[in-house]
Design a protein around this motif. Structure first.
Motif, PDB file in Angstrom:
ATOM      1  N   PHE A 194       0.823  -1.213   0.000  1.00 41.73           N
ATOM      2  CA  PHE A 194       0.000   0.000   0.000  1.00 41.73           C
ATOM      3  C   PHE A 194       0.859   1.266   0.000  1.00 41.73           C
ATOM      4  CE2 PHE A 194      -2.521  -3.376   1.888  1.00 41.73           C
ATOM      5  CZ  PHE A 194      -3.709  -3.265   1.193  1.00 41.73           C
ATOM      6  N   LEU A 195       2.093   1.157  -0.482  1.00 42.71           N
ATOM      7  CA  LEU A 195       2.979   2.311  -0.547  1.00 42.71           C
ATOM      8  C   LEU A 195       3.621   2.404  -1.930  1.00 42.71           C
ATOM      9  CD1 LEU A 195       4.816   1.798   2.863  1.00 42.71           C
ATOM     10  CD2 LEU A 195       3.146   3.601   2.366  1.00 42.71           C
ATOM     11  N   ASP A 196       3.789   3.641  -2.433  1.00 44.28           N
ATOM     12  CA  ASP A 196       4.502   3.804  -3.693  1.00 44.28           C
ATOM     13  C   ASP A 196       5.992   3.960  -3.413  1.00 44.28           C
ATOM     14  OD1 ASP A 196       4.940   6.415  -2.841  1.00 44.28           O
ATOM     15  OD2 ASP A 196       3.450   7.297  -4.182  1.00 44.28           O
ATOM     16  N   LYS A 197       6.775   4.188  -4.438  1.00 48.33           N
ATOM     17  CA  LYS A 197       8.232   4.255  -4.278  1.00 48.33           C
ATOM     18  C   LYS A 197       8.682   5.429  -3.422  1.00 48.33           C
ATOM     19  CE  LYS A 197       8.757   6.680  -8.715  1.00 48.33           C
ATOM     20  NZ  LYS A 197       9.160   7.992  -8.154  1.00 48.33           N
ATOM     21  N   ASP A 198       7.785   6.427  -3.259  1.00 47.80           N
ATOM     22  CA  ASP A 198       8.123   7.592  -2.434  1.00 47.80           C
ATOM     23  C   ASP A 198       7.560   7.495  -1.018  1.00 47.80           C
ATOM     24  OD1 ASP A 198       9.460   8.954  -4.564  1.00 47.80           O
ATOM     25  OD2 ASP A 198       7.499   9.476  -5.401  1.00 47.80           O
ATOM     26  N   ASN A 200       4.374   7.126  -0.225  1.00 44.11           N
ATOM     27  CA  ASN A 200       3.002   7.628  -0.117  1.00 44.11           C
ATOM     28  C   ASN A 200       2.009   6.470  -0.117  1.00 44.11           C
ATOM     29  OD1 ASN A 200       3.793  10.446  -0.305  1.00 44.11           O
ATOM     30  ND2 ASN A 200       4.203  10.040  -2.477  1.00 44.11           N
ATOM     31  N   PHE A 201       0.921   6.649   0.602  1.00 46.00           N
ATOM     32  CA  PHE A 201      -0.102   5.611   0.645  1.00 46.00           C
ATOM     33  C   PHE A 201      -0.808   5.519  -0.700  1.00 46.00           C
ATOM     34  CE2 PHE A 201      -4.459   4.174   1.196  1.00 46.00           C
ATOM     35  CZ  PHE A 201      -4.278   3.004   1.913  1.00 46.00           C
ATOM     36  N   VAL A 202      -1.019   4.292  -1.167  1.00 43.50           N
ATOM     37  CA  VAL A 202      -1.752   4.066  -2.415  1.00 43.50           C
ATOM     38  C   VAL A 202      -2.805   2.981  -2.184  1.00 43.50           C
ATOM     39  CG1 VAL A 202       0.075   4.784  -3.993  1.00 43.50           C
ATOM     40  CG2 VAL A 202       0.023   2.435  -3.176  1.00 43.50           C
ATOM     41  N   ALA A 203      -3.976   3.199  -2.740  1.00 44.06           N
ATOM     42  CA  ALA A 203      -5.056   2.217  -2.611  1.00 44.06           C
ATOM     43  C   ALA A 203      -4.876   1.118  -3.656  1.00 44.06           C
ATOM     44  CB  ALA A 203      -6.406   2.902  -2.783  1.00 44.06           C
ATOM     45  N   ASN A 204      -5.521  -0.006  -3.416  1.00 47.67           N
ATOM     46  CA  ASN A 204      -5.490  -1.126  -4.352  1.00 47.67           C
ATOM     47  C   ASN A 204      -6.925  -1.618  -4.503  1.00 47.67           C
ATOM     48  OD1 ASN A 204      -5.301  -3.801  -5.485  1.00 47.67           O
ATOM     49  ND2 ASN A 204      -3.140  -3.836  -4.922  1.00 47.67           N
ATOM     50  N   GLU A 205      -7.405  -1.690  -5.746  1.00 46.43           N
ATOM     51  CA  GLU A 205      -8.802  -2.060  -5.971  1.00 46.43           C
ATOM     52  C   GLU A 205      -9.107  -3.490  -5.529  1.00 46.43           C
ATOM     53  OE1 GLU A 205      -8.366  -3.374 -10.698  1.00 46.43           O
ATOM     54  OE2 GLU A 205      -9.589  -1.638 -10.125  1.00 46.43           O
ATOM     55  N   ALA A 206      -8.063  -4.311  -5.302  1.00 48.67           N
ATOM     56  CA  ALA A 206      -8.268  -5.682  -4.828  1.00 48.67           C
ATOM     57  C   ALA A 206      -8.394  -5.744  -3.301  1.00 48.67           C
ATOM     58  CB  ALA A 206      -7.106  -6.574  -5.275  1.00 48.67           C
ATOM     59  N   PHE A 207      -8.293  -4.610  -2.650  1.00 48.55           N
ATOM     60  CA  PHE A 207      -8.458  -4.561  -1.195  1.00 48.55           C
ATOM     61  C   PHE A 207      -9.950  -4.530  -0.879  1.00 48.55           C
ATOM     62  CE2 PHE A 207      -8.749  -2.023   2.802  1.00 48.55           C
ATOM     63  CZ  PHE A 207      -8.059  -2.890   3.634  1.00 48.55           C
ATOM     64  N   LEU A 208     -10.517  -5.712  -0.595  1.00 46.07           N
ATOM     65  CA  LEU A 208     -11.963  -5.823  -0.417  1.00 46.07           C
ATOM     66  C   LEU A 208     -12.331  -6.544   0.885  1.00 46.07           C
ATOM     67  CD1 LEU A 208     -12.972  -6.899  -4.052  1.00 46.07           C
ATOM     68  CD2 LEU A 208     -13.113  -4.604  -3.058  1.00 46.07           C
ATOM     69  N   PRO A 209     -11.785  -6.134   2.033  1.00 50.93           N
ATOM     70  CA  PRO A 209     -12.153  -6.811   3.277  1.00 50.93           C
ATOM     71  C   PRO A 209     -13.598  -6.562   3.675  1.00 50.93           C
ATOM     72  CG  PRO A 209     -10.898  -4.844   3.767  1.00 50.93           C
ATOM     73  CD  PRO A 209     -10.838  -5.021   2.277  1.00 50.93           C
ATOM     74  N   PHE A 210     -14.211  -5.504   3.114  1.00 51.93           N
ATOM     75  CA  PHE A 210     -15.603  -5.181   3.442  1.00 51.93           C
ATOM     76  C   PHE A 210     -16.560  -5.616   2.335  1.00 51.93           C
ATOM     77  CE2 PHE A 210     -12.957  -2.010   5.614  1.00 51.93           C
ATOM     78  CZ  PHE A 210     -13.368  -2.196   6.933  1.00 51.93           C
TER      79      PHE A 210
END
Length: 282
Positions: A194-198, A200-210
């Motif tokens: 969930f982090l980019d090379k710098d 920073n937080f990045v979302a992932n569309e496969a993150f579906l715990p809900f």
């Protein structure tokens, strides 16, 4: 294959149906109490839902009805208790197991928040690593491996498969949260998902715990706030470690309604940086 058949088979699982009916009876009683009150501006979820039922009375395809209201309230109860607590249990276990990650979270909390007294939900935007770790806890633990049971209200096609009306659907959320095509190291605890090379937080569309879509968990936003505030406050206040003489952590889950961690002891040691001026002088 036939989950409906469980209701007609004897066994300890029958207690689940008994408890379910008890909860349904309690919620039904609350709905009646709301209906008997004098008309007023909606003050809670049940009031708002009853208002929507009234507005949609002439809509033949509306899904706003008391049966759905009862089930949604049950979902809110489940989402606001067991799953949130279980996710926090896994969080502490993972951070004891990955000491360097725990220390990095605490370093970020100290640097960003300083001596401020309270953590706000808005602070998550300034805490990318802490936020990434919490998301990775939810992904890796996959507390709700199989989503809530649903039923097709109309016949449909999904990826070439015909689903007749009345088909029972059990979404396999764990398959998405551990899909090697969506995650770099799906079987490892890795906040870098969930982090980019710098950093920073990045979302992932496969993150579906809900879950997702129209049947997404109705308590998602509440759960997100609860998890972040409790997780950040705990890590800011305590250092978590195994008790002296411990044989180590047991990372295997116990399968039930949710994937529970095994019972084990963890020590919470007060961090000196979390003490106020008066407490430090004691």
């Amino acid at each position: 294959m036939f989950p409906w058949a469980l209701r007609y088979l004897s066994g300890p699982h029958q207690k689940i149906f008994q408890y379910h009916e008890t909860v349904r009876g309690f919620i039904h009683h609350e709905i009646i109490r709301h209906k008997l009150r004098a008309p007023e501006a909606p003050k809670d979820f049940i009031n708002c839902y009853l208002s929507q039922i009234t507005k949609a009375m002439d809509d033949p395809v509306s899904t706003f009805n008391e049966e759905n209201l009862i089930q949604v309230v049950i979902d809110l109860f489940l989402g606001g208790t067991d799953t949130t607590a279980t996710t926090l249990h896994w969080a502490l276990i993972y951070l004891v197991h990955h000491r360097a990650i725990q220390e990095r979270v605490q370093q970020e909390l100290d640097e960003v928040l300083g001596a401020s007294k309270a953590i706000c939900y808005e602070d998550r935007e300034r805490l990318p690593y802490t936020r990434a770790v919490l998301h990775e806890v939810q992904r890796h633990s996959s507390v709700v491996a199989v989503g809530a049971v649903r039923q097709c209200v109309t016949s449909t096609w999904i990826h070439g498969y015909y689903m007749p009306k009345g088909t029972i659907i059990l979404p396999n959320l764990a398959s998405v949260l551990h899909d090697p095509e969506c995650w770099e190291t799906p079987q490892q605890f890795n906040p870098g998902h969930f982090l980019d090379k710098d950093g920073n937080f990045v979302a992932n569309e496969a993150f579906l715990p809900f879950s997702a879509g129209h049947r997404v968990c109705p308590g998602e936003q509440l759960a997100r706030m609860e998890l972040f505030l409790m997780f950040a406050t705990l890590l800011r206040t305590f250092r978590f470690q195994l008790p002296e003489g411990s044989r180590g952590l047991r990372l295997e889950y116990v399968f039930g309604g949710t994937l529970q961690p095994q019972p084990q002891k963890i020590c919470a040691v007060l961090r000196l940086g979390s003490l106020g001026p008066r407490e430090e002088g004691l």
